[in-house]
Scaffold this motif. Structure first.
Motif, PDB file in Angstrom:
ATOM      1  N   CYS A  61       0.084  41.921  34.925  1.00  0.00           N
ATOM      2  CA  CYS A  61       0.730  40.609  34.916  1.00  0.00           C
ATOM      3  C   CYS A  61       0.215  39.811  33.732  1.00  0.00           C
ATOM      4  O   CYS A  61      -0.975  39.544  33.631  1.00  0.00           O
ATOM      5  CB  CYS A  61       0.438  39.881  36.228  1.00  0.00           C
ATOM      6  SG  CYS A  61       1.016  38.188  36.222  1.00  0.00           S
ATOM      7  N   CYS A 121      -1.458  36.220  35.030  1.00  0.00           N
ATOM      8  CA  CYS A 121      -2.787  36.087  35.654  1.00  0.00           C
ATOM      9  C   CYS A 121      -3.697  37.269  35.337  1.00  0.00           C
ATOM     10  O   CYS A 121      -4.868  37.264  35.712  1.00  0.00           O
ATOM     11  CB  CYS A 121      -2.657  35.910  37.164  1.00  0.00           C
ATOM     12  SG  CYS A 121      -2.191  37.428  38.030  1.00  0.00           S
ATOM     13  N   THR A 147      -3.654  40.355  36.474  1.00  0.00           N
ATOM     14  CA  THR A 147      -3.838  41.352  37.533  1.00  0.00           C
ATOM     15  C   THR A 147      -3.196  42.698  37.158  1.00  0.00           C
ATOM     16  O   THR A 147      -2.070  42.735  36.659  1.00  0.00           O
ATOM     17  CB  THR A 147      -3.194  40.848  38.852  1.00  0.00           C
ATOM     18  OG1 THR A 147      -3.820  39.627  39.202  1.00  0.00           O
ATOM     19  CG2 THR A 147      -3.361  41.854  39.986  1.00  0.00           C
ATOM     20  N   CYS A 186       4.233  40.303  40.764  1.00  0.00           N
ATOM     21  CA  CYS A 186       2.766  40.356  40.796  1.00  0.00           C
ATOM     22  C   CYS A 186       2.272  40.056  42.203  1.00  0.00           C
ATOM     23  O   CYS A 186       2.667  39.056  42.806  1.00  0.00           O
ATOM     24  CB  CYS A 186       2.206  39.341  39.795  1.00  0.00           C
ATOM     25  SG  CYS A 186       0.419  39.153  39.907  1.00  0.00           S
ATOM     26  N   CYS A 238       0.207  36.454  41.875  1.00  0.00           N
ATOM     27  CA  CYS A 238       0.817  35.144  41.585  1.00  0.00           C
ATOM     28  C   CYS A 238       2.343  35.171  41.677  1.00  0.00           C
ATOM     29  O   CYS A 238       2.994  34.176  41.372  1.00  0.00           O
ATOM     30  CB  CYS A 238       0.375  34.646  40.206  1.00  0.00           C
ATOM     31  SG  CYS A 238       1.132  35.550  38.836  1.00  0.00           S
ATOM     32  N   SER A 282       4.511  36.419  39.834  1.00  0.00           N
ATOM     33  CA  SER A 282       5.228  36.421  38.561  1.00  0.00           C
ATOM     34  C   SER A 282       6.088  37.692  38.472  1.00  0.00           C
ATOM     35  O   SER A 282       5.699  38.752  38.965  1.00  0.00           O
ATOM     36  CB  SER A 282       4.232  36.392  37.406  1.00  0.00           C
ATOM     37  OG  SER A 282       4.889  36.745  36.208  1.00  0.00           O
TER      38      SER A 282
HETATM   39 ZN   LIG Z   1       0.057  37.561  38.257  1.00  0.00          ZN
END
Ligand SMILES: [Zn+2]
Length: 411
Positions: free
Chosen positions: A45, A48, A50, A59, A62, A64
């Motif tokens: 991601c 963030c 991840t 994600c 978050c 996304s």
């Molecule tokens: Zn994320």
């Protein structure tokens, strides 16, 4: 350690090929696309940071949806393992017992992976790779942290690779520099038997006759522009070939305007495209029928294509067109071979250091390096290979923007 397989009992039936579960979501095919090139990429991601597995639409941290595939560290730690003694899946039922492990990757996610036999003890450091299985889909495979003796011989690992060891190989056009180096590389990799095809016996090539001194090698008249000859050779040895290397190519440096007539272009198509088609029609069915034929089953079909198959290189315009046709046919062959588990491996070299590329400046791929890349691709289980700096750069530019590459090549 792997032992040389015994002679097959001709009375016993050959096991029919089965495939591991092959259904994947479209987003999960990102893992397969990277594994086909030998890369270990996971979704990351950009918002963030991840890293996640298994692949998802958003994600997990978050939500996304701007996820991208990024190369990740292969390092991790094995936390738990289990051995399957039962499976409802036909493919695994025929290969039990089967070891799986639970691994915490240094990049973040915890994953389930197939375990190499020499991984011992918990917890222990491992390397995780994304590899294609017999269905052509990516799965995660854990290898020991450090190289162990005869690592490639592992029974489970061999289900994901196309290792030439103890296998029978057919190479078309053993006279070319690439063909000669392929023959030597396969002999070194432990191939059991190598048929080396050659056409036009009156043409002498330095080094070719020397190949016959290798104990594994049988020189074999094989003209892939002659349908009848291809059929006869397939009838004779087709049922024994485990790995077929379609290496013959016809290459002249012409575009459209600097050469009248179609003879050169026709000769290129006859070898590069129709030659592959003849081989595929005659040898394809035999390889397909032996996709699960024990330890040394039929396992791979290798095509020597060219990076020019993706975008035409005008100074070698008709050659590029014939390789584009061959690439398209190779995709058809890949689809038709898939139910048998036999992998179609496409090689996309940049200019090879041979007489037809004399006028091109370096870097060029040396025939020995190209042959080494083919054997390594089979050992590593890779499906699309771009040997050399030029091919790697073209691949990056083509993936980034095919139209920009076309424009750059025409100036
Ligand atoms: Zn994320």
């Amino acid at each position: 350690m792997l032992e040389r397989p015994k002679r097959k009992n001709p009375i016993l039936r050959t096991r029919l090929p089965t495939l591991p579960p092959a259904a994947r979501s479209r987003v999960a095919l990102g893992l397969t696309a990277a594994a086909a090139l030998g890369r270990f990429e996971l979704q990351q991601c950009p918002d963030c940071g991840t890293v996640q597995y298994p692949p998802r639409e958003a994600c997990q941290n978050c939500l996304s949806i701007n996820l991208s595939w990024k190369v990740q560290s292969s390092d991790g730690e094995l936390l738990a393992e289990t051995v399957l003694h039962h499976s409802n899946d036909l493919f695994f039922r025929e290969r039990l017992p089967w070891r799986l492990g639970y691994i915490k990757l240094d990049s973040g996610p915890t994953v389930v992976a197939h375990l190499h036999g020499s991984i011992q003890g918990i917890p222990t450091k491992v390397r995780v790779r994304a590899m294609l299985d017999r269905a052509g889909q990516a799965v995660l495979v854990a290898l020991p942290d450090k190289e162990t003796p005869n690592m490639a011989d592992d029974r489970q690992l061999r289900e994901f690779t196309c290792d030439p060891k103890f296998r029978k190989v057919l190479i078309t056009d053993g006279k070319s520099a690439v063909g000669q180096h392929l023959t030597k590389s396969f002999a070194k990799a432990g191939a059991d038997l190598i048929w080396v095809g050659y056409a036009e016996p009156w043409k002498k090539f330095a080094g070719f006759e020397e190949l016959a001194k290798l104990p594994q090698v049988t020189l074999l008249p094989l003209d892939i522009t002659d349908s009848r000859n291809v059929r006869e050779v397939a009838a004779e040895i087709g049922g024994k070939v485990d790995i077929l290397i379609s290496n013959a190519e016809h290459h002249r440096a012409f575009g459209i305007g600097n050469r009248p007539g179609v003879e050169t272009a026709r000769a290129e198509m006859d070898v590069n495209y129709f030659g592959l088609l003849r081989l595929a029609q005659e040898f394809g069915p035999a390889l397909r029928s032996r996709g699960a034929d024990g330890q040394s089953s039929a396992v791979a079909w290798v095509n020597l294509l060219s990076v020019y198959a993706h975008a035409n290189f005008p100074p070698h315009g008709t050659f590029s067109a014939s390789k584009a046709a061959a690439h398209s046919l190779a995709q058809c062959l890949r689809a038709e071979m898939r139910p048998s588990g036999v992998r179609v491996v496409n090689i996309f070299p940049g200019p090879i250091d041979d007489e037809w590329n004399q006028l091109l400046p370096p870097p060029k791929v040396a025939p020995a390096a190209l042959a080494g890349a083919v054997v390594r691709a089979l050992q590593d289980g890779i499906e699309d290979v771009y040997p050399g700096d030029v091919a790697q750069e073209w691949l990056a530019r083509w993936r980034d923007n095919p139209k920009a590459l076309e424009r750059e090549l025409s100036s």
